[in-house]
Design a protein around this motif. Structure first.
Motif, PDB file in Angstrom:
ATOM      1  N   ILE A 175      41.880  41.651  38.875  1.00  0.00           N
ATOM      2  CA  ILE A 175      42.267  40.305  39.289  1.00  0.00           C
ATOM      3  C   ILE A 175      41.423  39.839  40.470  1.00  0.00           C
ATOM      4  O   ILE A 175      40.903  38.715  40.490  1.00  0.00           O
ATOM      5  CB  ILE A 175      43.765  40.263  39.649  1.00  0.00           C
ATOM      6  CG1 ILE A 175      44.629  40.513  38.403  1.00  0.00           C
ATOM      7  CG2 ILE A 175      44.124  38.919  40.286  1.00  0.00           C
ATOM      8  CD1 ILE A 175      44.529  39.452  37.332  1.00  0.00           C
ATOM      9  N   ARG A 176      41.263  40.700  41.456  1.00  0.00           N
ATOM     10  CA  ARG A 176      40.527  40.324  42.672  1.00  0.00           C
ATOM     11  C   ARG A 176      39.067  40.008  42.391  1.00  0.00           C
ATOM     12  O   ARG A 176      38.498  39.072  42.959  1.00  0.00           O
ATOM     13  CB  ARG A 176      40.649  41.447  43.697  1.00  0.00           C
ATOM     14  CG  ARG A 176      40.067  41.102  45.051  1.00  0.00           C
ATOM     15  CD  ARG A 176      40.454  42.126  46.104  1.00  0.00           C
ATOM     16  NE  ARG A 176      40.020  43.476  45.792  1.00  0.00           N
ATOM     17  CZ  ARG A 176      40.834  44.466  45.440  1.00  0.00           C
ATOM     18  NH1 ARG A 176      42.143  44.276  45.350  1.00  0.00           N
ATOM     19  NH2 ARG A 176      40.350  45.682  45.182  1.00  0.00           N
ATOM     20  N   LEU A 177      38.446  40.763  41.485  1.00  0.00           N
ATOM     21  CA  LEU A 177      37.031  40.561  41.192  1.00  0.00           C
ATOM     22  C   LEU A 177      36.769  39.290  40.383  1.00  0.00           C
ATOM     23  O   LEU A 177      35.611  38.908  40.198  1.00  0.00           O
ATOM     24  CB  LEU A 177      36.457  41.770  40.452  1.00  0.00           C
ATOM     25  CG  LEU A 177      36.333  43.064  41.252  1.00  0.00           C
ATOM     26  CD1 LEU A 177      35.651  44.152  40.422  1.00  0.00           C
ATOM     27  CD2 LEU A 177      35.551  42.842  42.544  1.00  0.00           C
ATOM     28  N   SER A 178      37.822  38.652  39.915  1.00  0.00           N
ATOM     29  CA  SER A 178      37.636  37.360  39.243  1.00  0.00           C
ATOM     30  C   SER A 178      37.085  36.317  40.213  1.00  0.00           C
ATOM     31  O   SER A 178      36.432  35.361  39.817  1.00  0.00           O
ATOM     32  CB  SER A 178      38.961  36.851  38.662  1.00  0.00           C
ATOM     33  OG  SER A 178      39.831  36.395  39.706  1.00  0.00           O
ATOM     34  N   LYS A 179      37.406  36.502  41.506  1.00  0.00           N
ATOM     35  CA  LYS A 179      36.970  35.597  42.572  1.00  0.00           C
ATOM     36  C   LYS A 179      37.446  34.165  42.356  1.00  0.00           C
ATOM     37  O   LYS A 179      36.839  33.211  42.826  1.00  0.00           O
ATOM     38  CB  LYS A 179      35.441  35.653  42.727  1.00  0.00           C
ATOM     39  CG  LYS A 179      34.924  37.055  43.042  1.00  0.00           C
ATOM     40  CD  LYS A 179      33.419  37.132  43.157  1.00  0.00           C
ATOM     41  CE  LYS A 179      32.968  38.572  43.419  1.00  0.00           C
ATOM     42  NZ  LYS A 179      31.502  38.709  43.499  1.00  0.00           N
ATOM     43  N   ASN A 180      38.567  34.063  41.639  1.00  0.00           N
ATOM     44  CA  ASN A 180      39.196  32.761  41.400  1.00  0.00           C
ATOM     45  C   ASN A 180      40.494  32.739  42.183  1.00  0.00           C
ATOM     46  O   ASN A 180      41.456  33.428  41.841  1.00  0.00           O
ATOM     47  CB  ASN A 180      39.460  32.571  39.895  1.00  0.00           C
ATOM     48  CG  ASN A 180      40.061  31.214  39.567  1.00  0.00           C
ATOM     49  OD1 ASN A 180      41.125  30.867  40.055  1.00  0.00           O
ATOM     50  ND2 ASN A 180      39.380  30.457  38.727  1.00  0.00           N
ATOM     51  N   SER A 181      40.524  31.978  43.264  1.00  0.00           N
ATOM     52  CA  SER A 181      41.664  32.029  44.186  1.00  0.00           C
ATOM     53  C   SER A 181      42.966  31.576  43.534  1.00  0.00           C
ATOM     54  O   SER A 181      44.038  32.104  43.852  1.00  0.00           O
ATOM     55  CB  SER A 181      41.375  31.186  45.432  1.00  0.00           C
ATOM     56  OG  SER A 181      41.129  29.835  45.088  1.00  0.00           O
ATOM     57  N   VAL A 182      42.898  30.620  42.627  1.00  0.00           N
ATOM     58  CA  VAL A 182      44.119  30.159  41.963  1.00  0.00           C
ATOM     59  C   VAL A 182      44.670  31.259  41.064  1.00  0.00           C
ATOM     60  O   VAL A 182      45.879  31.539  41.065  1.00  0.00           O
ATOM     61  CB  VAL A 182      43.846  28.872  41.149  1.00  0.00           C
ATOM     62  CG1 VAL A 182      45.087  28.467  40.358  1.00  0.00           C
ATOM     63  CG2 VAL A 182      43.425  27.735  42.073  1.00  0.00           C
ATOM     64  N   LEU A 183      43.799  31.889  40.301  1.00  0.00           N
ATOM     65  CA  LEU A 183      44.233  32.986  39.430  1.00  0.00           C
ATOM     66  C   LEU A 183      44.818  34.126  40.256  1.00  0.00           C
ATOM     67  O   LEU A 183      45.854  34.698  39.900  1.00  0.00           O
ATOM     68  CB  LEU A 183      43.048  33.462  38.595  1.00  0.00           C
ATOM     69  CG  LEU A 183      43.322  34.428  37.441  1.00  0.00           C
ATOM     70  CD1 LEU A 183      42.213  34.326  36.387  1.00  0.00           C
ATOM     71  CD2 LEU A 183      43.437  35.866  37.891  1.00  0.00           C
ATOM     72  N   ILE A 184      44.173  34.452  41.360  1.00  0.00           N
ATOM     73  CA  ILE A 184      44.649  35.527  42.232  1.00  0.00           C
ATOM     74  C   ILE A 184      46.036  35.215  42.775  1.00  0.00           C
ATOM     75  O   ILE A 184      46.925  36.072  42.794  1.00  0.00           O
ATOM     76  CB  ILE A 184      43.653  35.767  43.382  1.00  0.00           C
ATOM     77  CG1 ILE A 184      42.350  36.363  42.833  1.00  0.00           C
ATOM     78  CG2 ILE A 184      44.246  36.692  44.445  1.00  0.00           C
ATOM     79  CD1 ILE A 184      41.201  36.368  43.824  1.00  0.00           C
ATOM     80  N   ASP A 185      46.252  33.971  43.197  1.00  0.00           N
ATOM     81  CA  ASP A 185      47.567  33.577  43.725  1.00  0.00           C
ATOM     82  C   ASP A 185      48.629  33.622  42.637  1.00  0.00           C
ATOM     83  O   ASP A 185      49.762  34.056  42.878  1.00  0.00           O
ATOM     84  CB  ASP A 185      47.487  32.170  44.329  1.00  0.00           C
ATOM     85  CG  ASP A 185      46.730  32.141  45.644  1.00  0.00           C
ATOM     86  OD1 ASP A 185      46.525  33.221  46.243  1.00  0.00           O
ATOM     87  OD2 ASP A 185      46.317  31.045  46.073  1.00  0.00           O
ATOM     88  N   LEU A 186      48.293  33.158  41.442  1.00  0.00           N
ATOM     89  CA  LEU A 186      49.256  33.171  40.337  1.00  0.00           C
ATOM     90  C   LEU A 186      49.665  34.596  39.972  1.00  0.00           C
ATOM     91  O   LEU A 186      50.813  34.858  39.626  1.00  0.00           O
ATOM     92  CB  LEU A 186      48.650  32.493  39.104  1.00  0.00           C
ATOM     93  CG  LEU A 186      48.526  30.978  39.133  1.00  0.00           C
ATOM     94  CD1 LEU A 186      47.724  30.482  37.931  1.00  0.00           C
ATOM     95  CD2 LEU A 186      49.901  30.317  39.152  1.00  0.00           C
ATOM     96  N   ALA A 187      48.723  35.518  40.079  1.00  0.00           N
ATOM     97  CA  ALA A 187      48.982  36.900  39.672  1.00  0.00           C
ATOM     98  C   ALA A 187      49.728  37.707  40.728  1.00  0.00           C
ATOM     99  O   ALA A 187      50.337  38.731  40.406  1.00  0.00           O
ATOM    100  CB  ALA A 187      47.661  37.599  39.341  1.00  0.00           C
TER     101      ALA A 187
END
Length: 253
Positions: A175-187
């Protein structure tokens, strides 16, 4: 500590904290009091309680786990107010539930609720895998492989607890390596619930052996920058956990 940016009033009249301040141009903006740098009692109580709940084996326990607000406040050495506020936040996140005239209890998700959480996680993590193939560095992906170096060559079963921790760290890192802050927050909140069910199921049937094989295949796809395959493997891996829960997790009924 001075607050810079919003709320700075160097060129406007002073106002009490919480009152709006009118600037010379007639535009209102909030008057903000300085914020303490140290974490609040509520935050400390919230963090301590959440960590304690996550560490519990709540799914194999048939007994309801009741949280005594008064006792917790005594244990923390603080008043009941921050404990009550922490409980309210944990209830909003689905970790506890308040039962009128009975108290506050740790939530045990039903089998269907767990399957729905895993299904949602599959969607988030598979998208994260796609993004990793496009944005992560070779060194970052190599770090995923290094997590499992100690468990190859038959060492998995002898160190199941350590593997469970590595398994959890692997999925957090995806999840963290996606570097997508919205995705990280949702997860973030969803993963805390997922952590509990992953820890419970990792030693069941052949889950651990299948898990490490899946992880190695995922890492190979990420290293090859094979976006479609990485996305599919991550999704199938998560849905495999959902299938396991549906078939074998009778203790959730």
């Amino acid at each position: 500590m001075s607050v810079k940016g919003i709320g700075t009033r160097s060129a406007s009249p002073r106002g009490r904290a919480g009152n709006a301040v009118r600037t010379p141009a007639g535009v209102e903006r909030p008057s903000l009091a300085p914020i303490e740098e140290s974490p609040s009692f509520k935050h400390k109580a919230y963090t301590a309680l959440k960590n304690a709940i996550v560490a519990m084996d709540i799914y194999h326990s048939r007994d309801e786990i009741r949280l005594d607000e008064r006792k917790l406040a005594q244990d923390f050495g603080i008043s009941r107010t921050p404990v009550r506020e922490a409980m309210a936040q944990l209830e909003s996140e689905g970790f506890v539930r308040s039962v009128p005239r009975r108290g506050i209890y740790v939530v045990r998700k039903t089998r269907q609720e767990v399957i729905e959480m895993i299904t949602a996680w599959a969607a988030l993590e598979s998208m994260a895998a796609r993004l990793i193939t496009q944005a992560a560095t070779d060194d970052e992906i190599e770090g995923l492989r290094e997590m499992f170096a100690a468990f190859i060559d038959g060492e998995l079963r002898a160190h199941l607890d350590e593997y469970s921790d590595a398994n959890i760290e692997f999925h957090q890192t995806i999840i963290r390596l996606s570097k997508n802050s919205v995705l990280i927050d949702l997860a973030a909140n969803l993963f805390t619930h997922m952590r509990m069910i992953r820890r419970t199921t990792i030693g069941e049937k052949d889950r651990a052996d299948r898990s490490i094989k899946d992880h190695m295949a995922i890492i190979e796809a990420l290293e090859a920058r094979d976006t479609k395959r990485a996305e599919q493997l991550v999704r199938d891996h998560a849905l495999g956990l959902a299938d396991h829960v549906a078939k074998f997790a009778d203790y959730l009924d």
